[in-house]
Design a protein around this motif. Structure first.
Motif, PDB file in Angstrom:
ATOM      1  N   GLN A   1      -4.296  53.688 -17.259  1.00 12.79           N
ATOM      2  CA  GLN A   1      -3.382  52.864 -16.473  1.00 12.79           C
ATOM      3  C   GLN A   1      -2.482  52.079 -17.420  1.00 12.79           C
ATOM      4  O   GLN A   1      -2.879  51.722 -18.529  1.00 12.79           O
ATOM      5  N   SER A   2      -1.283  51.800 -16.935  1.00 13.44           N
ATOM      6  CA  SER A   2      -0.337  51.032 -17.740  1.00 13.44           C
ATOM      7  C   SER A   2      -0.863  49.634 -17.971  1.00 13.44           C
ATOM      8  O   SER A   2      -1.336  48.974 -17.060  1.00 13.44           O
ATOM      9  N   ASP A   3      -0.807  49.195 -19.229  1.00 12.52           N
ATOM     10  CA  ASP A   3      -1.277  47.871 -19.606  1.00 12.52           C
ATOM     11  C   ASP A   3      -0.116  47.122 -20.224  1.00 12.52           C
ATOM     12  O   ASP A   3       0.351  47.458 -21.295  1.00 12.52           O
ATOM     13  N   ASN A   4       0.377  46.084 -19.525  1.00 13.40           N
ATOM     14  CA  ASN A   4       1.557  45.373 -20.005  1.00 13.40           C
ATOM     15  C   ASN A   4       1.195  44.075 -20.716  1.00 13.40           C
ATOM     16  O   ASN A   4       2.033  43.194 -20.883  1.00 13.40           O
ATOM     17  N   SER A   5      -0.051  43.927 -21.135  1.00 10.98           N
ATOM     18  CA  SER A   5      -0.451  42.696 -21.811  1.00 10.98           C
ATOM     19  C   SER A   5      -0.292  42.838 -23.308  1.00 10.98           C
ATOM     20  O   SER A   5      -0.268  43.920 -23.845  1.00 10.98           O
TER      21      SER A   5
ATOM     22  N   ILE B   1       1.821  54.664 -21.828  1.00  9.89           N
ATOM     23  CA  ILE B   1       3.017  55.226 -21.196  1.00  9.89           C
ATOM     24  C   ILE B   1       2.649  55.696 -19.785  1.00  9.89           C
ATOM     25  O   ILE B   1       1.726  56.485 -19.607  1.00  9.89           O
ATOM     26  N   PRO B   2       3.376  55.185 -18.770  1.00 10.17           N
ATOM     27  CA  PRO B   2       3.048  55.542 -17.384  1.00 10.17           C
ATOM     28  C   PRO B   2       3.505  56.955 -17.037  1.00 10.17           C
ATOM     29  O   PRO B   2       4.298  57.567 -17.734  1.00 10.17           O
ATOM     30  N   THR B   3       3.008  57.419 -15.884  1.00 11.16           N
ATOM     31  CA  THR B   3       3.311  58.807 -15.477  1.00 11.16           C
ATOM     32  C   THR B   3       4.784  59.058 -15.266  1.00 11.16           C
ATOM     33  O   THR B   3       5.278  60.137 -15.581  1.00 11.16           O
ATOM     34  N   GLU B   4       5.509  58.059 -14.761  1.00  9.59           N
ATOM     35  CA  GLU B   4       6.931  58.281 -14.459  1.00  9.59           C
ATOM     36  C   GLU B   4       7.779  58.516 -15.705  1.00  9.59           C
ATOM     37  O   GLU B   4       8.919  58.978 -15.620  1.00  9.59           O
TER      38      GLU B   4
ATOM     39  N   ALA C   1       2.603  60.885 -20.916  1.00 13.72           N
ATOM     40  CA  ALA C   1       1.939  59.843 -20.124  1.00 13.72           C
ATOM     41  C   ALA C   1       0.504  59.659 -20.592  1.00 13.72           C
ATOM     42  O   ALA C   1      -0.196  60.625 -20.917  1.00 13.72           O
ATOM     43  N   GLY C   2       0.087  58.383 -20.632  1.00 14.27           N
ATOM     44  CA  GLY C   2      -1.281  58.078 -21.021  1.00 14.27           C
ATOM     45  C   GLY C   2      -1.467  57.773 -22.481  1.00 14.27           C
ATOM     46  O   GLY C   2      -2.516  57.259 -22.879  1.00 14.27           O
ATOM     47  N   THR C   3      -0.467  58.104 -23.323  1.00 14.79           N
ATOM     48  CA  THR C   3      -0.588  57.766 -24.744  1.00 14.79           C
ATOM     49  C   THR C   3      -0.195  56.312 -24.963  1.00 14.79           C
ATOM     50  O   THR C   3       0.570  55.731 -24.199  1.00 14.79           O
ATOM     51  N   ARG C   4      -0.726  55.728 -26.014  1.00 12.50           N
ATOM     52  CA  ARG C   4      -0.482  54.315 -26.294  1.00 12.50           C
ATOM     53  C   ARG C   4       0.818  54.143 -27.080  1.00 12.50           C
ATOM     54  O   ARG C   4       1.039  54.820 -28.075  1.00 12.50           O
ATOM     55  N   ILE C   5       1.662  53.240 -26.628  1.00  8.27           N
ATOM     56  CA  ILE C   5       2.879  52.888 -27.355  1.00  8.27           C
ATOM     57  C   ILE C   5       2.718  51.470 -27.885  1.00  8.27           C
ATOM     58  O   ILE C   5       2.287  50.580 -27.164  1.00  8.27           O
ATOM     59  N   GLU C   6       3.009  51.293 -29.146  1.00 10.71           N
ATOM     60  CA  GLU C   6       2.741  50.018 -29.811  1.00 10.71           C
ATOM     61  C   GLU C   6       3.916  49.634 -30.696  1.00 10.71           C
ATOM     62  O   GLU C   6       4.536  50.482 -31.345  1.00 10.71           O
ATOM     63  N   LEU C   7       4.231  48.353 -30.729  1.00 10.80           N
ATOM     64  CA  LEU C   7       5.252  47.825 -31.628  1.00 10.80           C
ATOM     65  C   LEU C   7       4.581  47.070 -32.759  1.00 10.80           C
ATOM     66  O   LEU C   7       3.711  46.227 -32.509  1.00 10.80           O
ATOM     67  N   ARG C   8       4.971  47.393 -33.967  1.00 13.16           N
ATOM     68  CA  ARG C   8       4.484  46.652 -35.131  1.00 13.16           C
ATOM     69  C   ARG C   8       5.712  46.052 -35.801  1.00 13.16           C
ATOM     70  O   ARG C   8       6.357  46.668 -36.633  1.00 13.16           O
TER      71      ARG C   8
END
Length: 324
Positions: free
Chosen positions: A4-8, A18-21, A67-74
């Motif tokens: 599930q999308s986690d916006n925290s 990354i969400p399904t859309e 979709a489902g993979t983690r996207i991260e900013l460093r």
């Protein structure tokens, strides 16, 4: 099970799935939407290596996300730069004000309006400086060009890294106080001499060349520009000679023109042959090398100079002519 999308934000770093859309979307679009950014900032973050997919840095804006993979900013991730394409051995010297490069033959010094060549020496040198001296305040948008040598010619070229250096070096070139010495392999056996002429864009045969003193155009304007080349014979070879040319002025193709006009065109010359009656010695390029360069350093005010031996093809032909 689908994530599930986690916006925290975790530990102050935003981490989301990354969400399904957005499955199959471009990375730049994904970053823009996820982090509510303008297009420009989203793409900049990607270009500067701040975007990670499942822990791997991805710098391709067109990368297709899943979709489902983690996207991260460093955000502290430093920008990675590719290794410069300029051979480090060709960089003779650089400091905060100037860079001196031993140009190989076959590379243009600067871009030409009639050429689409992009790997010119000034651009390669700037790329090198940005990789090797990334924090320098003198990494200008472009290097200051104060002189150039022909594409076929090898040897020493200096570029300015600051406006002050560009101005100081340009003044020295205008005053003809720059030390420039070239080596050339020429046909025949010239005599030591100083050649003083006026070189015009068209000497009457469609080529650059010397025109008689006092020649004027239809408007009554004097043709040509003052050009001075001092020729020293270093070695007499079989049907040829090794000469050194010291130039006081830097007119376009000056050495090539002057040597041809005294009957001793440079070996490999294809343009300025002007009725040479002897047998032309074959060579893959014009055998001309900018061996020595000296000037007053724009930063220290002290005289500096460098000397570089000719390239391998020049030396190979020289050895062959000696054996003959």
């Amino acid at each position: 099970m689908e994530k599930q999308s986690d916006n925290s934000n975790t530990g102050g770093q935003p981490e989301r799935f990354i969400p399904t859309e957005l499955d199959g979307a471009r990375l730049d679009k994904t970053v823009k939407q996820h982090f509510q950014l303008p297009w420009g900032k989203a793409r900049t973050w990607i270009d500067t290596g701040k975007v990670f997919i499942d822990g791997n840095c991805v710098s391709d804006q067109a990368f297709s996300v899943t979709a489902g993979t983690r996207i991260e900013l460093r955000m502290s991730q430093p920008k990675t730069r590719p290794e410069p394409r300029l051979d480090p051995q060709l960089v003779v010297h650089f400091d905060a004000e100037v860079i001196v490069v031993n140009k190989p033959s076959g590379v243009m010094t600067v871009p030409h309006p009639e050429s689409d060549e992009e790997e010119t020496l000034d651009r390669l040198a700037l790329e090198y400086l940005r990789a090797k001296d990334p924090k320098a305040v003198s990494n200008r948008a472009s290097l200051g060009v104060v002189h150039r040598i022909d594409k076929d010619t090898s040897g020493l070229v200096v570029f300015a890294r600051t406006y002050a250096a560009l101005k100081a070096l340009s003044e020295q070139f205008r005053a003809h106080s720059i030390e420039r010495r070239y080596l050339a392999l020429v046909h025949g056996r010239p005599k030591a001499q100083s050649i003083v002429t006026r070189i015009a864009r068209d000497a009457g045969d469609g080529l650059r060349g010397s025109v008689p003193e006092g020649s004027v155009n239809k408007m009554g304007e004097e043709l040509g520009r003052h050009a001075v080349t001092h020729v020293e014979v270093l070695e007499k070879l079989e049907g040829s000679s090794l000469v050194a040319c010291r130039i006081e002025t830097g007119r376009t193709h000056q050495i090539r023109i002057h040597l041809s006009e005294i009957g001793h065109p440079i070996i490999g010359e294809k343009v300025y042959v002007r009725g040479f009656a002897g047998e032309l010695i074959p060579a893959g390029r014009t055998m001309l090398h900018a061996e020595r360069l000296g000037f007053i350093h724009p930063g220290s005010g002290e005289p500096v100079s460098w000397t570089e031996a000719p390239s391998k093809d020049f030396q190979k032909l020289l050895r062959a002519l000696k054996r003959a």
